[in-house]
Design a protein around this motif. Structure first.
Motif, PDB file in Angstrom:
ATOM      1  N   GLY A  33       0.897  -1.226   0.008  1.00  0.00           N
ATOM      2  CA  GLY A  33      -0.106   0.094   0.101  1.00  0.00           C
ATOM      3  C   GLY A  33       0.776   1.273   0.104  1.00  0.00           C
ATOM      4  O   GLY A  33       2.176   1.114   0.358  1.00  0.00           O
ATOM      5  N   VAL A  34       0.407   2.490  -0.333  1.00  0.00           N
ATOM      6  CA  VAL A  34       0.936   3.630  -0.310  1.00  0.00           C
ATOM      7  C   VAL A  34       0.569   4.635   0.907  1.00  0.00           C
ATOM      8  O   VAL A  34      -0.671   4.531   1.206  1.00  0.00           O
ATOM      9  CB  VAL A  34       0.907   4.200  -1.428  1.00  0.00           C
ATOM     10  CG1 VAL A  34       1.062   5.830  -1.557  1.00  0.00           C
ATOM     11  CG2 VAL A  34       1.277   3.691  -2.682  1.00  0.00           C
ATOM     12  N   VAL A  35       1.566   5.107   1.491  1.00  0.00           N
ATOM     13  CA  VAL A  35       1.139   5.796   2.936  1.00  0.00           C
ATOM     14  C   VAL A  35       1.697   7.318   2.487  1.00  0.00           C
ATOM     15  O   VAL A  35       3.147   7.467   1.943  1.00  0.00           O
ATOM     16  CB  VAL A  35       1.812   5.481   3.971  1.00  0.00           C
ATOM     17  CG1 VAL A  35       1.732   6.379   5.026  1.00  0.00           C
ATOM     18  CG2 VAL A  35       1.387   4.069   4.380  1.00  0.00           C
ATOM     19  N   ARG A  36       0.978   8.206   2.495  1.00  0.00           N
ATOM     20  CA  ARG A  36       1.403   9.641   2.329  1.00  0.00           C
ATOM     21  C   ARG A  36       1.577  10.074   3.877  1.00  0.00           C
ATOM     22  O   ARG A  36       0.579  10.001   4.810  1.00  0.00           O
ATOM     23  CB  ARG A  36       0.224  10.382   1.788  1.00  0.00           C
ATOM     24  CG  ARG A  36       0.654  12.190   1.776  1.00  0.00           C
ATOM     25  CD  ARG A  36      -0.334  12.930   1.343  1.00  0.00           C
ATOM     26  NE  ARG A  36      -1.111  12.486  -0.058  1.00  0.00           N
ATOM     27  CZ  ARG A  36      -0.536  12.669  -1.245  1.00  0.00           C
ATOM     28  NH1 ARG A  36       0.394  13.692  -1.436  1.00  0.00           N
ATOM     29  NH2 ARG A  36      -1.141  12.386  -2.374  1.00  0.00           N
ATOM     30  N   PHE A  37       2.676  10.719   4.138  1.00  0.00           N
ATOM     31  CA  PHE A  37       3.182  11.340   5.324  1.00  0.00           C
ATOM     32  C   PHE A  37       2.863  12.879   5.398  1.00  0.00           C
ATOM     33  O   PHE A  37       3.443  13.646   4.605  1.00  0.00           O
ATOM     34  CB  PHE A  37       4.596  11.048   5.760  1.00  0.00           C
ATOM     35  CG  PHE A  37       5.107   9.629   5.845  1.00  0.00           C
ATOM     36  CD1 PHE A  37       4.495   8.963   6.879  1.00  0.00           C
ATOM     37  CD2 PHE A  37       5.526   9.097   4.602  1.00  0.00           C
ATOM     38  CE1 PHE A  37       4.854   7.599   6.957  1.00  0.00           C
ATOM     39  CE2 PHE A  37       5.883   7.638   4.427  1.00  0.00           C
ATOM     40  CZ  PHE A  37       5.470   6.972   5.635  1.00  0.00           C
ATOM     41  N   ILE A  38       1.978  13.323   6.317  1.00  0.00           N
ATOM     42  CA  ILE A  38       1.741  14.491   6.670  1.00  0.00           C
ATOM     43  C   ILE A  38       2.079  15.130   7.787  1.00  0.00           C
ATOM     44  O   ILE A  38       1.735  14.664   8.910  1.00  0.00           O
ATOM     45  CB  ILE A  38       0.238  14.879   6.322  1.00  0.00           C
ATOM     46  CG1 ILE A  38      -0.287  14.404   5.063  1.00  0.00           C
ATOM     47  CG2 ILE A  38      -0.174  16.292   6.350  1.00  0.00           C
ATOM     48  CD1 ILE A  38      -1.767  14.417   4.556  1.00  0.00           C
ATOM     49  N   PRO A  67       6.062  13.511   1.543  1.00  0.00           N
ATOM     50  CA  PRO A  67       6.239  12.443   1.047  1.00  0.00           C
ATOM     51  C   PRO A  67       5.391  11.169   1.031  1.00  0.00           C
ATOM     52  O   PRO A  67       4.717  11.097   2.073  1.00  0.00           O
ATOM     53  CB  PRO A  67       7.604  12.130   1.679  1.00  0.00           C
ATOM     54  CG  PRO A  67       7.482  12.759   3.193  1.00  0.00           C
ATOM     55  CD  PRO A  67       6.942  13.768   2.993  1.00  0.00           C
ATOM     56  N   MET A  68       5.672  10.357   0.110  1.00  0.00           N
ATOM     57  CA  MET A  68       4.741   9.181  -0.118  1.00  0.00           C
ATOM     58  C   MET A  68       5.818   8.033  -0.196  1.00  0.00           C
ATOM     59  O   MET A  68       6.758   8.117  -0.699  1.00  0.00           O
ATOM     60  CB  MET A  68       3.767   9.351  -1.323  1.00  0.00           C
ATOM     61  CG  MET A  68       2.811  10.377  -1.146  1.00  0.00           C
ATOM     62  SD  MET A  68       1.900  10.608  -2.608  1.00  0.00           S
ATOM     63  CE  MET A  68       0.806   8.988  -2.654  1.00  0.00           C
ATOM     64  N   ARG A  69       5.331   6.948   0.478  1.00  0.00           N
ATOM     65  CA  ARG A  69       6.078   5.694   0.313  1.00  0.00           C
ATOM     66  C   ARG A  69       5.243   4.683   0.142  1.00  0.00           C
ATOM     67  O   ARG A  69       4.349   4.308   0.767  1.00  0.00           O
ATOM     68  CB  ARG A  69       7.086   5.484   1.545  1.00  0.00           C
ATOM     69  CG  ARG A  69       8.078   6.418   1.649  1.00  0.00           C
ATOM     70  CD  ARG A  69       9.136   6.344   0.461  1.00  0.00           C
ATOM     71  NE  ARG A  69      10.407   7.383   0.706  1.00  0.00           N
ATOM     72  CZ  ARG A  69      10.210   8.662   0.326  1.00  0.00           C
ATOM     73  NH1 ARG A  69       9.261   9.045  -0.312  1.00  0.00           N
ATOM     74  NH2 ARG A  69      11.308   9.289   0.428  1.00  0.00           N
ATOM     75  N   SER A  70       5.767   3.525  -0.423  1.00  0.00           N
ATOM     76  CA  SER A  70       5.012   2.140  -0.279  1.00  0.00           C
ATOM     77  C   SER A  70       5.685   1.388   0.649  1.00  0.00           C
ATOM     78  O   SER A  70       6.795   1.082   0.707  1.00  0.00           O
ATOM     79  CB  SER A  70       5.324   1.469  -2.095  1.00  0.00           C
ATOM     80  OG  SER A  70       4.862   2.213  -2.822  1.00  0.00           O
ATOM     81  N   ALA A  96      -3.281  -2.638   0.813  1.00  0.00           N
ATOM     82  CA  ALA A  96      -2.926  -3.065  -0.722  1.00  0.00           C
ATOM     83  C   ALA A  96      -3.904  -2.296  -1.638  1.00  0.00           C
ATOM     84  O   ALA A  96      -5.058  -2.228  -1.483  1.00  0.00           O
ATOM     85  CB  ALA A  96      -2.935  -4.663  -0.832  1.00  0.00           C
ATOM     86  N   GLY A  97      -3.097  -1.449  -2.711  1.00  0.00           N
ATOM     87  CA  GLY A  97      -3.668  -1.093  -3.588  1.00  0.00           C
ATOM     88  C   GLY A  97      -4.396   0.497  -3.195  1.00  0.00           C
ATOM     89  O   GLY A  97      -5.147   0.830  -3.959  1.00  0.00           O
TER      90      GLY A  97
END
Length: 321
Positions: A33-38, A67-70, A96-97
Motif C-alpha cells: 500500500g501507499v502511505v502519505r506522510f503529512i 512524501p509518499m512511500r510504498s 494493498a492498492g
C-alpha cells in the motif's frame, strides 16, 4: 491469485490424458500500500520512524513536505521527530492498492510578518529569526507555544529593529514592522555661536557643531535668547555630507571685561548671558538698551546704550576696575 497479494502465473506441460500435475512452491507476494506522510505544520527535516523496528522510513525536505512511500500491508506505529518541535505520533494501516495518510501534529503557533512601514523601506528589507534568514512577508513562521523568540528587521538607510514574539498553541500573530530612518551626521552652526537648535520640535543636545539626525525633510529652528529665532526646512540626505549653512543673526558684541567678575548685568528681569572663555562678552541685538548693574544683589548702576549690528562696544561704568 489471492486478495492483497500479487498474481502468480506458471506454465506447465501435460504428457497425457488425465495426467495429474502437482505444482508446489508457489509464493505470492503481498501487494504494498501507499502511505502519505503529512506533518503539521509543514516542516522540512522531520524524520518518520517505525517504532516497531526503530528505523527511519522517510524524512521531509523543503521540496517534498508530504512524501509518499510504498509499504508492505500491515499496521504501523510511527513517531515523527524534529530538532525544534520535538515528537509527534501517528498510527496508520498500509492497505494493498490504496493510499492512506499518516498525520503528525506538532504543537505550534504561527508568526506572519504582514507588512513593513514606511513603504519605501520594503526595498532591500530583510527579516531574520533564530536559524532563519530571508523571511518573506506573509510567509508563515512556526514557533513553539510559550517560547519567546527574537526577530530582527533591517533595511538600507533604516535603523535595525529587534522585537520579541511569543505565541500560544494555534495562535497566529500578525506583525507589521515599523522601521525608523537611520541617523546621519549633520553640521549645524550659528553666528554668533551659542544658539539652541531644534529638529522637528526636539532640542538637539551636545556642544555641536555635529549632530545626529534622521535623514529626510526636517524643520530646523535656531534660537538665540537675546537675538531671536530662525526657522528653516532642510532636506537631510542619506549617506552624504550634510552641512547646513550657518544661521547668521544680526547682532553686536557687548564687552564686559572692564567690570568686576561678580557684577551681574540685566535688562529688565533678564540677565545677559556671558559667553564662556577668557573674554567676558555678550551678544546683543542692535538697538537702544538700558542695562542695570548689580553687585552683591544690589543695583549699583544703570547704563543706557545703543548697539549697532556688527559693532563691539565696551560697557562703561563708574564701578569698572
Amino acid at each position: 491469485r489471492s486478495e492483497g497479494f500479487s498474481n502468480y502465473t506458471a506454465t506447465v506441460s501435460l504428457a497425457g490424458y488425465k495426467e495429474i500435475l502437482r505444482v508446489t512452491g508457489i509464493k505470492l507476494q503481498p501487494v504494498e500500500g501507499v502511505v502519505r506522510f503529512i506533518v503539521e505544520p509543514p516542516l522540512p527535516g522531520v524524520q518518520i520512524i517505525n517504532r516497531m523496528t526503530d528505523k527511519v522510513l522517510v524524512e521531509t525536505t523543503a521540496g517534498d513536505l508530504q512524501p509518499m512511500r510504498s509499504l508492505p500491508p500491515t499496521n504501523y506505529d510511527l513517531v515523527a521527530t524534529h530538532p525544534y518541535f520535538g515528537t509527534a505520533q501517528a498510527k496508520v494501516a498500509s492497505v494493498a492498492g490504496t493510499v492512506n495518510q499518516a498525520v503528525f501534529k506538532f504543537s505550534f503557533g504561527t508568526v506572519l510578518f504582514s507588512g513593513i512601514e514606511p513603504e519605501d523601506a520594503r526595498a532591500g528589507a530583510e527579516i531574520e529569526g533564530p536559524g532563519q534568514a530571508g523571511i518573506r512577508l506573509n510567509e508563515p513562521v512556526y514557533q513553539r507555544p510559550g517560547e519567546s523568540l527574537v526577530y530582527q528587521a533591517k533595511a538600507p538607510a533604516y535603523q535595525d529593529r529587534w522585537f520579541t514574539n511569543t505565541v500560544a498553541a494555534g495562535q497566529v500573530n500578525r506583525i507589521v514592522v515599523a522601521l525608523s530612518r537611520a541617523p546621519v551626521a549633520v553640521q549645524i552652526e550659528s553666528v554668533p555661536p551659542g544658539a539652541e537648535f531644534y529638529a522637528n520640535g526636539s532640542k538637539l543636545e551636545g556642544p555641536g557643531p555635529e549632530y545626529a539626525l534622521a535623514w529626510g525633510p526636517t524643520e530646523l529652528v535656531v534660537r538665540q535668547r537675546r537675538l531671536g529665532a530662525f526657522t528653516n526646512r532642510v532636506e537631510i540626505k542619506w549617506n552624504k555630507s550634510n552641512r547646513i549653512p550657518a544661521f547668521k543673526f544680526d547682532y553686536g558684541t557687548l564687552m564686559l571685561t572692564n567690570l568686576p567678575d561678580d557684577v551681574v548685568v540685566k535688562e529688565g528681569d533678564e540677565e545677559l548671558t556671558v559667553q564662556p572663555g577668557p573674554l567676558r562678552l555678550a551678544y546683543e541685538r542692535p538697538g537702544l538698551h538700558t542695562y542695570d548693574l548689580y553687585e552683591g544683589g544690589q543695583k549699583v548702576d544703570t547704563i543706557p546704550t545703543n548697539i549697532s549690528g556688527g559693532s563691539s562696544l565696551i560697557l562703561q561704568s563708574d564701578i569698572a576696575t
